[in-house]
Design an enzyme around this catalytic site. Sequence first.
Site, PDB file in Angstrom:
ATOM      1  N   GLU A 401       0.766  -1.312   0.111  1.00  0.00           N
ATOM      2  CA  GLU A 401       0.014   0.055   0.192  1.00  0.00           C
ATOM      3  C   GLU A 401       0.960   1.389   0.049  1.00  0.00           C
ATOM      4  OE1 GLU A 401      -4.361   0.042   1.681  1.00  0.00           O
ATOM      5  OE2 GLU A 401      -3.185   1.184   3.348  1.00  0.00           O
ATOM      6  N   HIS A 430       7.016 -27.555   1.547  1.00  0.00           N
ATOM      7  CA  HIS A 430       6.280 -28.305   0.980  1.00  0.00           C
ATOM      8  C   HIS A 430       5.165 -27.984  -0.143  1.00  0.00           C
ATOM      9  CE1 HIS A 430       8.550 -31.157   3.400  1.00  0.00           C
ATOM     10  NE2 HIS A 430       8.454 -29.993   4.264  1.00  0.00           N
ATOM     11  N   LYS A 535     -13.500   1.384  -3.794  1.00  0.00           N
ATOM     12  CA  LYS A 535     -14.539   1.773  -2.922  1.00  0.00           C
ATOM     13  C   LYS A 535     -15.757   2.520  -3.556  1.00  0.00           C
ATOM     14  CE  LYS A 535     -11.655   2.429   1.309  1.00  0.00           C
ATOM     15  NZ  LYS A 535     -11.085   3.624   1.977  1.00  0.00           N
TER      16      LYS A 535
HETATM   17  O1  LIG Z   1      -8.729   2.332   9.764  1.00  0.00           O
HETATM   18  P1  LIG Z   1      -9.684   2.757   8.410  1.00  0.00           P
HETATM   19  O2  LIG Z   1     -10.079   4.443   8.305  1.00  0.00           O
HETATM   20  O3  LIG Z   1     -11.029   2.283   8.782  1.00  0.00           O
HETATM   21  O4  LIG Z   1      -9.142   2.343   7.069  1.00  0.00           O
HETATM   22  C1  LIG Z   1      -8.899   0.932   6.940  1.00  0.00           C
HETATM   23  C2  LIG Z   1      -7.801   0.825   5.931  1.00  0.00           C
HETATM   24  O5  LIG Z   1      -8.350   1.335   4.602  1.00  0.00           O
HETATM   25  C3  LIG Z   1      -7.497   1.800   3.837  1.00  0.00           C
HETATM   26  O6  LIG Z   1      -7.667   3.140   4.130  1.00  0.00           O
HETATM   27  C4  LIG Z   1      -7.438   1.521   2.485  1.00  0.00           C
HETATM   28  O7  LIG Z   1      -8.792   1.010   2.004  1.00  0.00           O
HETATM   29  C5  LIG Z   1      -6.232   1.496   4.868  1.00  0.00           C
HETATM   30  O8  LIG Z   1      -5.246   2.473   4.395  1.00  0.00           O
HETATM   31  C6  LIG Z   1      -6.609   1.499   6.116  1.00  0.00           C
HETATM   32  O9  LIG Z   1      -5.586   0.724   7.109  1.00  0.00           O
END
Ligand SMILES: O=P(O)(O)OC[C@H]1O[C@](O)(CO)[C@@H](O)[C@@H]1O
Length: 622
Positions: A401, A430, A535
């Site tokens: 990331e 394995h 998202k």
């Molecule tokens: O802590 P949050 O805001 O729920 O985000 C969870 C995760 O989602 C992300 O923003 C990426 O989707 C990550 O970087 C982060 O760790």
Amino acid sequence: MASFSGICSSSPTIKPGNSTPRFINSLRTDLVSFPARPKLIATDRVLNLVSTQSVARDIPTELSRAGDGVLVKEKKGLEKDPHALWQRYVDWLYQHKELGLFLDVSRVGFTDEFVDQMEPRFQAAFRAMEELEKGAIANPDEGRMVGHYWLRDPKRSPNSFLRLQIENTLEAVCKFADEVIGGKVKPPSGGRFTHILSVGIGGSALGPQFVAEALAPDNPPLKIRFIDNTDPAGIDHQIAQLGPELATTLVIVISKSGGTPETRNGLLEVQKAFREVGLNFAKQGVAITQENSLLDNTARIEGWVARFPMFDWVGGRTSEMSAVGLLPAALQGIDIKEMLAGASLMDEANRTTVIRNNPAALLALCWYWASDGVGSKDMVVLPYKDSLLLFSRYLQQLVMESLGKEFDLDGNRVNQGLTVYGNKGSTDQHAYIQQLREGVHNFFVTFIEVLRDRPPGHDWELEPGVTCGDYLFGMLQGTRSALYSNDRESLTVTVQEVTPRSVGALVALYERAVGIYASLVNINAYHQPGVEAGKKAAGEVLALQKRVLAVLNEASCKQPVEPLTLEEVAERCHAPEDIEMIYKVIAHMAANDRAIIAEGSCGSPRSIKVFLGECNIDELYA
Ligand SMILES: O=P(O)(O)OC[C@H]1O[C@](O)(CO)[C@@H](O)[C@@H]1O
């Protein structure tokens, strides 16, 4: 009931400007610019990286001898002479005495010339890191400071307000954990809290999961379970496993943003489970989130047991040393001050500007060499210790990331990254080591070795002179040798034991290596713009599903019911171009008994006619 609202709600919002931030970008005038997507031209013993872009003026002549715009990196064959190899091992072996940690980079084939050539880039990276630690806006896109290093050494915070925030939070975490373990903070049903149910995802889950697996004692004061997805069956499983102990479960909801859908769904599902058995969720809920986030406000309004802050300047994937990682760890009886001490010692070691004495820089050097600075090889992480099983999964997010970015800091399209995967040794011997040894050569390995096999006094010889742990040791060494003899590079991180201190040090080591490597390849390691696309698309699918439902509902309320073809649904949704997605939405609803296929089958999409089992008149006239 203990209240921690003071910690979470009384803090004024810190604006980056409060700390006289410096822009790391401004440092980069002396950085080289990097090849965007080098074309690889391999000759017998030389691999040329031909840049599609300019190389900087300070690339040494050795590297740029092929002319302007061309970066030439010599890859000699790996050293095979045992004496020379031993000398290389001795010359490059890094040891941190106090941490009992070693780093062996001898099985990565970088040359002295390469190290010299990289020197200016490393010095620039060290300066960038120094500025970051002083409070620079190291995440320029989001205009944020990057302060996870202050968490284990608060006096390095750029101002006393941040320092106090960190110290107060740590104190509050310790106090709360003591009170829960000691029974002062207890469930409404009486007795003590026996379990933690942690609800969070990504950086709000992976650190706590890794640390629990690595360090939780066999009989912790509170046993931990995780909901880290929006998979209903997975959530049901966790709740079912808790059974009647839901009544003595502390639910810790972790989300920096406080609005991540998977975490919200997990919370709603858990709250429903509480309601169904007559439990009051608020009396067992704890939130770890940014001040005034949706989650923070919900927890405050509903009067949850406690709230702990997640700071704007700590990213999810580097949050293990914040309340995110510390609270669950402390509740499991893990010595979090030792974890912080290990991380702090490692940070200190990583502040030296001498590459060979800086373990994080050595890692970054090896990554750059092995993957040609463009992620051309994957990093396979193999801890030879069951308790470190989740280290590779934790590193996968931290590295991928952070480094997987489309654009560099100058806006050039670079599609950077470093792929990380792995499980554990010798188990993987394995599974996929066969391919690593003989198959496609697209990786380098990181072995994680733990010297202490068992607690003192527990070992025994399962055959004369040989223990079970000797086998594990032999498997690691054998695999390392076998891979090397077939020109597969590896590095080895060795720790004495898996302790809070060594785990803290490992986390800090990789956090810094990622930061340095990001500077070397000129990218922002601290944002994640790519995650948003998925998202957003998920949101669009759910919006389409609502339209499909409305259309089907209308047709299903008719007398007689009017089953619709996919084309008819798509047309009535005004979304003919989304017919495939509409089909998938309907197939998913049908599989869950929420739609009825009147004609045809999902295997022949064009044959389907569909309606809803129930007509919702209210919705029709809403
Ligand atoms: O802590 P949050 O805001 O729920 O985000 C969870 C995760 O989602 C992300 O923003 C990426 O989707 C990550 O970087 C982060 O760790």
